[in-house]
Design an enzyme around this catalytic site. Structure first.
Site, PDB file in Angstrom:
ATOM      1  N   GLY A  31       0.817  -1.217   0.000  1.00  0.00           N
ATOM      2  CA  GLY A  31       0.000   0.000   0.000  1.00  0.00           C
ATOM      3  C   GLY A  31       0.842   1.254   0.000  1.00  0.00           C
ATOM      4  N   HIS A  37       4.605   2.399  -7.975  1.00  0.00           N
ATOM      5  CA  HIS A  37       3.596   1.340  -8.047  1.00  0.00           C
ATOM      6  C   HIS A  37       2.725   1.497  -9.301  1.00  0.00           C
ATOM      7  CE1 HIS A  37       4.117   1.365  -3.496  1.00  0.00           C
ATOM      8  NE2 HIS A  37       4.393   0.117  -3.823  1.00  0.00           N
ATOM      9  N   LYS A 149      13.958  -1.216  -7.346  1.00  0.00           N
ATOM     10  CA  LYS A 149      14.537  -0.506  -6.198  1.00  0.00           C
ATOM     11  C   LYS A 149      14.930  -1.527  -5.123  1.00  0.00           C
ATOM     12  CE  LYS A 149      12.136   2.027  -3.291  1.00  0.00           C
ATOM     13  NZ  LYS A 149      12.471   1.322  -2.013  1.00  0.00           N
ATOM     14  N   ASP A 150      14.045  -2.514  -4.922  1.00  0.00           N
ATOM     15  CA  ASP A 150      14.377  -3.611  -4.000  1.00  0.00           C
ATOM     16  C   ASP A 150      15.010  -4.723  -4.838  1.00  0.00           C
ATOM     17  OD1 ASP A 150      13.040  -2.756  -1.339  1.00  0.00           O
ATOM     18  OD2 ASP A 150      11.534  -2.373  -2.863  1.00  0.00           O
ATOM     19  N   SER A 185       9.365   5.971  -3.119  1.00  0.00           N
ATOM     20  CA  SER A 185       9.231   4.940  -2.100  1.00  0.00           C
ATOM     21  C   SER A 185       8.151   5.369  -1.116  1.00  0.00           C
ATOM     22  CB  SER A 185      10.576   4.800  -1.358  1.00  0.00           C
ATOM     23  OG  SER A 185      10.384   4.124  -0.129  1.00  0.00           O
ATOM     24  N   ARG A 187       8.317   5.031   1.890  1.00  0.00           N
ATOM     25  CA  ARG A 187       8.995   5.582   3.081  1.00  0.00           C
ATOM     26  C   ARG A 187       9.303   7.065   2.934  1.00  0.00           C
ATOM     27  NH1 ARG A 187      10.777   0.162   3.856  1.00  0.00           N
ATOM     28  NH2 ARG A 187      10.260  -0.405   6.000  1.00  0.00           N
TER      29      ARG A 187
HETATM   30  O1  PAF Z   1       8.048  -4.666  -1.912  1.00  0.00           O
HETATM   31  C1  PAF Z   1       7.075  -4.735  -1.139  1.00  0.00           C
HETATM   32  O2  PAF Z   1       6.247  -3.830  -1.070  1.00  0.00           O
HETATM   33  C2  PAF Z   1       6.904  -5.968  -0.265  1.00  0.00           C
HETATM   34  O3  PAF Z   1       8.126  -6.463   0.154  1.00  0.00           O
HETATM   35  C3  PAF Z   1       6.060  -7.077  -0.920  1.00  0.00           C
HETATM   36  C4  PAF Z   1       6.732  -7.625  -2.163  1.00  0.00           C
HETATM   37  C5  PAF Z   1       4.685  -6.527  -1.282  1.00  0.00           C
HETATM   38  C6  PAF Z   1       5.865  -8.231   0.046  1.00  0.00           C
HETATM   39  O4  PAF Z   1       5.220  -7.828   1.222  1.00  0.00           O
END
Ligand code: PAF
Length: 287
Positions: A31, A37, A149-150, A185, A187
């Site tokens: 979320g 996203h 990013k991750d 992000s 955050r």
């Molecule tokens: O990247 C994220 O937002 C989370 O790590 C994910 C992949 C939704 C898993 O909770």
């Protein structure tokens, strides 16, 4: 657009799509949706007939209870953004639907989870892999999109999807950045205005690294160039900067000719701004 809250209902919907030969794209999220996203959702829409966005703040992947508690949860706004983006289903299960009493299963990972972020965040990737595995089981997607990013998360999930014979195509999507270069992000919204202004040092440090690498510097000097930018910003505390093989995630201590040609080398960093931890990474030798 439907909102589905139970895994059983989610699976039933997924079965209907499969029966009608519609392909499903899944964008897993926690979320607090932002432009990054929305880019993943657009990518999923291009690749698949229908798109599911999961919204679940996964307690298993947080190391600090405070971080989990403080994680933003603007669900009404998220649902409205999904609707506007043409999403078919928001899958938003409750904590008890995902982890009922007596839940005890975890996905065990290998070396990809043991490097970089792994030692700093014990159990984090196991928590991510476990929840993503559950989301894959409920949504039954053909394709699932994750942001670069991750980068380590993307590598871990790609490996898991292949190792567990899920048949799901895991796709990485390039990092979406604000105009000043800061990676988008969830955050970022926890940064104070001064910290947000200071955060520009993170992408700047990666640019300095790329310039040093292009000039022939070896990894130690490339990292020093990046570190100098971050350390010159008083509001930061640098956690790590690492140069690694994009496939194995192992650290690179000396460049070989092949590294420079194959676009297989990345640099990643984690930097604290007060109690907010930002991560970023990029291809070291690519355009
Ligand atoms: O990247 C994220 O937002 C989370 O790590 C994910 C992949 C939704 C898993 O909770």
């Amino acid at each position: 657009m439907l909102t589905i809250e139970s895994p059983d209902e989610m699976r039933a919907w997924a079965r209907e799509q499969a029966a009608s030969d519609r392909t499903i794209g899944l964008v897993p999220t926690m979320g607090a949706l932002h432009g990054g996203h929305l880019a993943l959702i657009a990518d999923a829409s291009r690749r698949c007939d229908v798109v599911v966005v999961s919204i679940f703040v996964n307690p298993l992947q947080f190391n600090e209870a405070d971080d989990f508690g403080n994680y933003p949860r603007p669900i009404d706004n998220d649902v409205a953004n999904c609707q506007a983006a043409g999403v078919s289903v928001v899958y938003a299960p409750s904590g008890s639907a995902m982890y009922p009493e007596h839940f005890q299963t975890r996905v065990i990972l290998g070396t990809l989870a043991e490097v970089m972020e792994g030692p700093m965040r014990p159990g984090h990737f196991e928590g991510v892999a476990t929840v993503v595995s559950k989301l894959f089981g409920a949504v039954r997607p053909d394709v699932s999109i994750f942001g670069e990013k991750d980068f380590q998360q993307l590598a871990v999930i790609t490996q898991m999807a292949a190792d567990l014979d899920t048949g799901i195509e895991v796709v990485g999507h390039p990092i979406v950045r604000d105009p000043d270069g800061v990676a988008q992000s969830s955050r970022n919204r926890r940064l104070t205005p001064a910290q947000r202004a200071a955060a520009v040092c993170v992408p700047k440090s990666l640019t300095a690294a790329r310039i040093a690498a292009a000039g022939g510097a070896e990894p130690g000097d490339v990292i020093a160039a990046a570190a100098a930018i971050i350390d010159s910003e008083p509001l930061t505390e640098r956690e790590y900067i690492t140069i690694f093989d994009a496939r194995t995630l192992t650290e690179i201590e000396r460049f070989e000719i092949i590294n420079r040609r194959a676009r297989a080398v990345r640099i990643a960093t984690a930097v604290w701004f007060g109690n907010v931890r930002l991560i970023d990474n990029c291809d070291l030798f690519g355009e």
